[in-house]
Design an enzyme around this catalytic site. Structure first.
Site, mmCIF file in Angstrom:
data_model
loop_
_atom_site.group_PDB
_atom_site.id
_atom_site.type_symbol
_atom_site.label_atom_id
_atom_site.label_comp_id
_atom_site.label_asym_id
_atom_site.label_seq_id
_atom_site.Cartn_x
_atom_site.Cartn_y
_atom_site.Cartn_z
ATOM 1 N N GLY A 216 18.127 56.430 74.765
ATOM 2 C CA GLY A 216 18.995 57.506 75.243
ATOM 3 C C GLY A 216 18.299 58.852 75.078
ATOM 4 N N GLY A 217 18.643 59.565 74.020
ATOM 5 C CA GLY A 217 18.160 60.936 73.807
ATOM 6 C C GLY A 217 16.660 61.118 73.996
ATOM 7 N N GLU B 190 22.459 46.980 70.863
ATOM 8 C CA GLU B 190 22.639 48.387 70.526
ATOM 9 C C GLU B 190 23.764 48.522 69.499
ATOM 10 O OE1 GLU B 190 20.984 51.127 73.773
ATOM 11 O OE2 GLU B 190 23.068 50.755 74.260
ATOM 12 N N SER C 235 19.022 55.282 68.748
ATOM 13 C CA SER C 235 18.176 56.289 68.097
ATOM 14 C C SER C 235 16.720 55.855 67.964
ATOM 15 C CB SER C 235 18.765 56.700 66.744
ATOM 16 O OG SER C 235 20.054 57.271 66.939
ATOM 17 N N HIS D 214 27.562 49.134 78.422
ATOM 18 C CA HIS D 214 27.114 50.095 77.406
ATOM 19 C C HIS D 214 28.299 50.422 76.490
ATOM 20 C CE1 HIS D 214 25.785 53.825 75.536
ATOM 21 N NE2 HIS D 214 24.558 53.404 75.796
ATOM 22 N N ASN E 228 17.935 55.582 79.397
ATOM 23 C CA ASN E 228 19.324 55.767 79.847
ATOM 24 C C ASN E 228 19.618 57.265 79.726
ATOM 25 O OD1 ASN E 228 22.073 55.834 80.227
ATOM 26 N ND2 ASN E 228 22.592 54.826 78.294
ATOM 27 N N TRP E 229 19.591 57.927 80.864
ATOM 28 C CA TRP E 229 19.743 59.394 80.837
ATOM 29 C C TRP E 229 21.191 59.821 80.636
ATOM 30 C CZ3 TRP E 229 16.249 60.889 85.661
ATOM 31 C CH2 TRP E 229 14.918 60.614 85.351
ATOM 32 N N LYS E 230 22.116 58.877 80.712
ATOM 33 C CA LYS E 230 23.550 59.188 80.570
ATOM 34 C C LYS E 230 23.930 60.334 81.512
ATOM 35 C CE LYS E 230 23.200 57.616 75.840
ATOM 36 N NZ LYS E 230 23.856 57.476 74.555
ATOM 37 N N GLY F 52 22.914 57.498 69.430
ATOM 38 C CA GLY F 52 23.092 58.954 69.474
ATOM 39 C C GLY F 52 23.374 59.578 68.118
ATOM 40 N N GLU G 216 29.403 53.054 75.361
ATOM 41 C CA GLU G 216 30.238 54.187 75.797
ATOM 42 C C GLU G 216 31.207 53.747 76.899
ATOM 43 O OE1 GLU G 216 26.949 56.876 76.477
ATOM 44 O OE2 GLU G 216 26.586 56.856 74.309
HETATM 45 C C1 PEP Z 1 21.864 54.449 74.432
HETATM 46 O O1 PEP Z 1 22.784 55.177 74.744
HETATM 47 O O2 PEP Z 1 21.683 53.395 75.062
HETATM 48 C C2 PEP Z 1 21.021 54.862 73.316
HETATM 49 C C3 PEP Z 1 20.275 53.958 72.739
HETATM 50 O O3 PEP Z 1 21.104 56.192 72.938
HETATM 51 P P1 PEP Z 1 20.210 56.917 71.811
HETATM 52 O O4 PEP Z 1 18.794 56.476 72.012
HETATM 53 O O5 PEP Z 1 20.382 58.387 72.082
HETATM 54 O O6 PEP Z 1 20.755 56.497 70.497
#
Ligand code: PEP
Length: 250
Positions: free
Chosen positions: A233-234, A167, A212, A95, A9-11, A173, A97
């Site tokens: 994500g990251g 999640e 994470s 999600h 998920n590149w956001k 994040g 967010e």
């Molecule tokens: C996400 O936003 O779906 C996610 C899991 O982010 P991160 O891996 O950066 O915690």
């Protein structure tokens, strides 16, 4: 045996140039991923570039959100038919967010799941509790409520047409990952809850962990019995890290 899925998920990150470099890296290393399916979810405006660059590779792509509406006066929104136009396989719905920053409630997320499914897209349904909810001992109640909203609208069998991503909001994040045991406990709870209504669906549905997950902790999380992959994500923004996670998935 459920196939593992690792989805990036590149956001709201990247540029045409950085995305080209990231995809070049992923394409170079994808042959080292044995059996997991690999997906990337770029910002909408890069879907055409991503489609052009990934065509003919095993990597698939998806979007990060979609509208509940089919077309019309909905400024800034993107319809499921538009995602079909760019041959998206997946679309993330609910999600945390989107839930916390853009006010998406369980009913809206359930209708996004339904719209995606009707269009033949595979929704990746995100569920998870906040830190307060975990500390208040209501993790299972929150996850059950989020899941039940989709089941109430679409029926339990519909879940087999999508993917679930657990999640925990406090892990997204933040660099704080759920321990493999904490994650497995909730994944098992989700699968059991589905099994109470339909054992075959519970056996089939992939449940991803997100929060994470990175190159260092992926292997331990991904060997848990009910963890069928990751929503990343990251760590999905660096090809080497992302590929390390994909390889850990199998
Ligand atoms: C996400 O936003 O779906 C996610 C899991 O982010 P991160 O891996 O950066 O915690």
């Amino acid at each position: 045996m459920r196939q593992k899925l690792v989805a990036g998920n590149w956001k709201m990150n990247g540029s045409r140039a950085s995305i080209k470099a990231l995809l070049d890296g992923i394409k170079q290393g994808i042959a080292t991923v044995e059996s997991a399916e690999v997906a990337v979810c770029p910002p909408y405006v890069y879907l055409a570039d991503v489609e052009a660059q990934l065509q003919g590779t095993p990597v698939v792509w998806g979007a990060q959100n979609l509208s509940t509406e089919a077309s019309g006066a909905f400024t800034g929104e993107i319809a499921s038919s538009m995602l079909q136009d760019f041959h998206c396989k997946y679309v993330i719905v609910g999600h945390s967010e989107r839930r916390s920053l853009y006010g998406e409630d369980d009913a809206m997320v359930a209708s996004k799941f339904a719209v995606a499914r009707a269009a033949g897209l595979k929704p990746i349904l995100c569920v998870g509790e906040s830190l307060d909810e975990r500390e208040g001992g209501v993790t299972e109640a929150v996850v059950a409520r989020q899941l039940d909203a989709v089941i109430a609208l679409e029926g339990v069998a519909a879940l087999a047409d999508g993917v679930i991503a657990y999640e925990p909001v406090w892990a997204i994040g933040t660099g704080k990952t759920a321990s493999p045991e904490q994650a497995q406990e909730v994944h098992q709870f989700i699968r059991q809850r589905i099994a109470e209504q339909d054992a075959a669906v519970a056996e089939k549905v992939q449940i991803l962990y997100g929060g994470s997950m990175n190159a260092a902790n992926a292997a331990e999380l991904l060997t848990q019995a009910d963890i069928d992959g990751g929503l990343i994500g990251g760590a999905s923004l660096k090809s080497e890290d992302f590929l390390t996670i994909c390889r850990a998935a199998g």
